[in-house]
Design a protein around this motif. Sequence first.
Motif, mmCIF file in Angstrom:
data_model
loop_
_atom_site.group_PDB
_atom_site.id
_atom_site.type_symbol
_atom_site.label_atom_id
_atom_site.label_comp_id
_atom_site.label_asym_id
_atom_site.label_seq_id
_atom_site.Cartn_x
_atom_site.Cartn_y
_atom_site.Cartn_z
ATOM 1 N N SER A 319 -4.335 0.320 12.600
ATOM 2 C CA SER A 319 -4.495 1.382 13.497
ATOM 3 C C SER A 319 -5.870 2.065 13.498
ATOM 4 O O SER A 319 -6.377 2.544 12.601
ATOM 5 N N GLU A 320 -6.482 1.825 14.750
ATOM 6 C CA GLU A 320 -7.692 2.404 14.916
ATOM 7 C C GLU A 320 -7.874 4.180 14.680
ATOM 8 O O GLU A 320 -8.678 4.631 14.009
ATOM 9 N N THR A 321 -6.708 4.644 15.251
ATOM 10 C CA THR A 321 -6.467 6.008 15.131
ATOM 11 C C THR A 321 -6.419 6.634 13.640
ATOM 12 O O THR A 321 -7.073 7.504 13.125
ATOM 13 N N MET A 322 -5.664 5.922 13.037
ATOM 14 C CA MET A 322 -5.034 6.375 11.394
ATOM 15 C C MET A 322 -6.387 6.141 10.577
ATOM 16 O O MET A 322 -7.079 7.123 10.127
ATOM 17 N N ASN A 323 -7.238 4.933 10.941
ATOM 18 C CA ASN A 323 -8.259 4.654 10.107
ATOM 19 C C ASN A 323 -9.582 5.466 10.164
ATOM 20 O O ASN A 323 -10.423 5.774 9.697
ATOM 21 N N ARG A 324 -9.614 5.993 11.676
ATOM 22 C CA ARG A 324 -10.866 6.751 12.227
ATOM 23 C C ARG A 324 -10.643 8.287 11.669
ATOM 24 O O ARG A 324 -11.682 8.899 11.421
ATOM 25 N N PHE A 325 -9.292 8.745 11.640
ATOM 26 C CA PHE A 325 -9.415 10.234 11.531
ATOM 27 C C PHE A 325 -8.897 10.758 10.143
ATOM 28 O O PHE A 325 -8.876 11.767 9.882
ATOM 29 N N LEU A 326 -8.175 9.675 9.494
ATOM 30 C CA LEU A 326 -7.693 9.864 7.994
ATOM 31 C C LEU A 326 -8.568 9.118 6.920
ATOM 32 O O LEU A 326 -8.784 8.267 6.903
ATOM 33 N N PRO A 327 -8.453 9.910 5.848
ATOM 34 C CA PRO A 327 -9.171 9.410 4.557
ATOM 35 C C PRO A 327 -8.393 8.118 4.037
ATOM 36 O O PRO A 327 -6.967 8.126 4.377
ATOM 37 N N LYS A 328 -9.011 7.208 3.591
ATOM 38 C CA LYS A 328 -8.208 6.205 3.059
ATOM 39 C C LYS A 328 -7.114 6.301 2.255
ATOM 40 O O LYS A 328 -5.915 5.901 2.356
ATOM 41 N N LYS A 329 -7.346 7.445 1.275
ATOM 42 C CA LYS A 329 -6.308 7.593 0.246
ATOM 43 C C LYS A 329 -5.131 8.202 1.047
ATOM 44 O O LYS A 329 -3.864 8.050 0.539
ATOM 45 N N ILE A 330 -5.191 8.842 2.382
ATOM 46 C CA ILE A 330 -4.005 9.595 3.091
ATOM 47 C C ILE A 330 -3.379 8.237 3.549
ATOM 48 O O ILE A 330 -2.039 8.186 3.641
ATOM 49 N N VAL A 331 -4.042 7.345 4.087
ATOM 50 C CA VAL A 331 -3.474 6.109 4.664
ATOM 51 C C VAL A 331 -2.978 5.372 3.622
ATOM 52 O O VAL A 331 -1.434 5.039 4.010
ATOM 53 N N ASN A 332 -3.148 5.330 2.561
ATOM 54 C CA ASN A 332 -2.603 4.649 1.477
ATOM 55 C C ASN A 332 -1.098 5.107 1.015
ATOM 56 O O ASN A 332 -0.167 4.447 0.696
ATOM 57 N N ARG A 333 -1.184 6.448 1.063
ATOM 58 C CA ARG A 333 -0.210 7.146 0.541
ATOM 59 C C ARG A 333 0.984 6.815 1.877
ATOM 60 O O ARG A 333 2.110 7.148 1.583
ATOM 61 N N ALA A 334 0.546 6.918 3.059
ATOM 62 C CA ALA A 334 1.541 6.695 3.974
ATOM 63 C C ALA A 334 1.987 5.241 4.140
ATOM 64 O O ALA A 334 3.411 5.313 4.377
ATOM 65 N N ILE A 335 1.448 4.563 3.743
ATOM 66 C CA ILE A 335 1.873 2.984 3.607
ATOM 67 C C ILE A 335 2.806 2.995 2.518
ATOM 68 O O ILE A 335 3.857 2.601 2.739
ATOM 69 N N ARG A 336 2.564 3.721 1.435
ATOM 70 C CA ARG A 336 3.440 3.562 0.466
ATOM 71 C C ARG A 336 4.828 4.408 0.511
ATOM 72 O O ARG A 336 5.952 4.005 0.240
ATOM 73 N N SER A 337 4.687 5.401 1.336
ATOM 74 C CA SER A 337 5.863 6.062 1.647
ATOM 75 C C SER A 337 6.869 5.465 2.637
ATOM 76 O O SER A 337 7.946 5.585 2.609
ATOM 77 N N THR A 338 6.088 4.996 3.811
ATOM 78 C CA THR A 338 6.968 4.364 4.900
ATOM 79 C C THR A 338 7.461 2.998 4.388
ATOM 80 O O THR A 338 8.500 2.626 4.976
ATOM 81 N N THR A 339 6.773 2.304 3.588
ATOM 82 C CA THR A 339 7.130 1.017 2.929
ATOM 83 C C THR A 339 8.476 1.337 2.144
ATOM 84 O O THR A 339 9.667 0.593 2.432
ATOM 85 N N GLU A 340 8.552 2.492 1.353
ATOM 86 C CA GLU A 340 9.855 2.666 0.732
ATOM 87 C C GLU A 340 10.918 3.237 1.574
ATOM 88 O O GLU A 340 12.179 2.737 1.513
ATOM 89 N N VAL A 341 10.523 3.868 2.518
ATOM 90 C CA VAL A 341 11.822 4.694 3.479
ATOM 91 C C VAL A 341 12.202 3.487 4.400
ATOM 92 O O VAL A 341 13.640 3.545 4.630
ATOM 93 N N ILE A 342 11.658 2.620 4.748
ATOM 94 C CA ILE A 342 11.697 1.466 5.733
ATOM 95 C C ILE A 342 12.337 0.395 4.892
ATOM 96 O O ILE A 342 13.264 -0.243 5.358
ATOM 97 N N TYR A 343 11.748 -0.186 3.903
ATOM 98 C CA TYR A 343 12.194 -1.240 3.367
ATOM 99 C C TYR A 343 12.638 -1.252 1.801
ATOM 100 O O TYR A 343 13.650 -1.626 1.607
ATOM 101 N N GLY A 344 11.929 -0.566 1.205
ATOM 102 C CA GLY A 344 11.998 -0.760 -0.421
ATOM 103 C C GLY A 344 13.452 -0.020 -0.907
ATOM 104 O O GLY A 344 14.127 -0.568 -1.393
ATOM 105 N N LYS A 345 13.773 1.274 -0.556
ATOM 106 C CA LYS A 345 14.603 2.234 -0.985
ATOM 107 C C LYS A 345 16.125 1.285 -0.188
ATOM 108 O O LYS A 345 17.200 1.354 -1.183
#
Length: 442
Positions: A319-345
Amino acid sequence: MKFQENTGTHLFKTSFGKILALKEDGIIKAKSIRYAYSERFKKPFPVKSSVSEIVFPEKTPVCPQIISPLLEKMIGKTEIDNFDVDESTQYLSIYRPEHFIENENIPVLVWIHGGSYELGCGDLLTADPTDWVKEQNVIIVTISYRLGIFGFLGGSEKRPANRGLFDIIEALKWIKTYITDFGGDSENITLFGQSSGGDAVAHLMICDGVEGLFNRVIIHSAPLGLRQNRQKMSSEFLMKTGNITAESDTFEIIENYKKHLPSFFKYGLKAAMPFSTQYGFPPLCTESEAEEKWKKSAEKYDVLIGINDEETAFYLRTSETMNRFLPKKIVNRAIRSTTEVIYGKPAKEFAENYAEAGGNVYLFRIHPRVTDNYFMGAHAIDLPFIFGNESAWKNAGILNNIPWKYIDENGKKLRSLWTEFAKKGKISNQSERPEILELRKV
């Protein structure tokens, strides 16, 4: 019909008919066999056996769909000239070892492709099972079925729901009836699906009309966290596309439905998958009955279910929008949380509930350990490991900086484990694990 120099043909004499197949690379491919027909929005009806020779089409049939730029970038370019658009896309292909013992009755795996119930078909090169069939002496059947508007959006008399599910069930009936003619064991059939294909497999476990059609399931990356409370969204989507009828032009349908996609701001993450199986319509139960039906199925099916470690990196790191406006740490946190909500848990809860009901279930997580790859555990990263086929994946962005030797070595071990499960419903603690895999019996 033209063949390459290293290919030949084989004629299967089956109770369905004489089926012309390709001999290539040590396996026999009976390609694009029509198992059913359908009219728009209507139930499929099975193809009857024939005395004529059944010849595979030159181009792969595919349900009408819009090519995804993201998939082309991450997985590979779609060669449009290799496909023929067909609304009645009920076809299956059978991949069998060229040499095996007569009357051996080898295990059968049935591949149900993903693509958000909107994209793809059973015979994409990135899911060509040739390597698996040759290495493990199994039969793999790939299925195509109706998608999107044509297969997975309904709820009215004129546009019933779950037509794609009915297609898959019809294919499973065909396989159960005829697979012994190809050397397969009709009493040892495993369904294997990834992404929406995995979601379909999970829901086939609780469908009406599937009794005795399969024994085991392998579920990869099913977005089970998006399955609940979809009725309002689906009803609105159906209403907004209400001008689509049995007479509407196919290509106008495909062009226009995108204008009416559900709003992310209104429906949240569920809007990322606008099409899906729909509870409360045949062949599915109501949503409130689903958990209990899965528990009751625990005595019927062995289950192997799991995810990749960072599923949503496939979407969020591109996502160009996410990677342009958000720090890498925030993007990584979003990946972790959405992965667990949609798939992992949801996968973990599914496995634990199934085990509590007495079911035989294994839970896995796939995580390539190549640190300079940006998509280490992303959605679809499991596919090259499970299917191999280096030439099909050579331009895939998702595999950037992962040496093919690493994929091949881990893939062979993974295919061996999954075949062990398909044969016996068990995976021995002594069987060698690939380094990309975490696996436990629940």
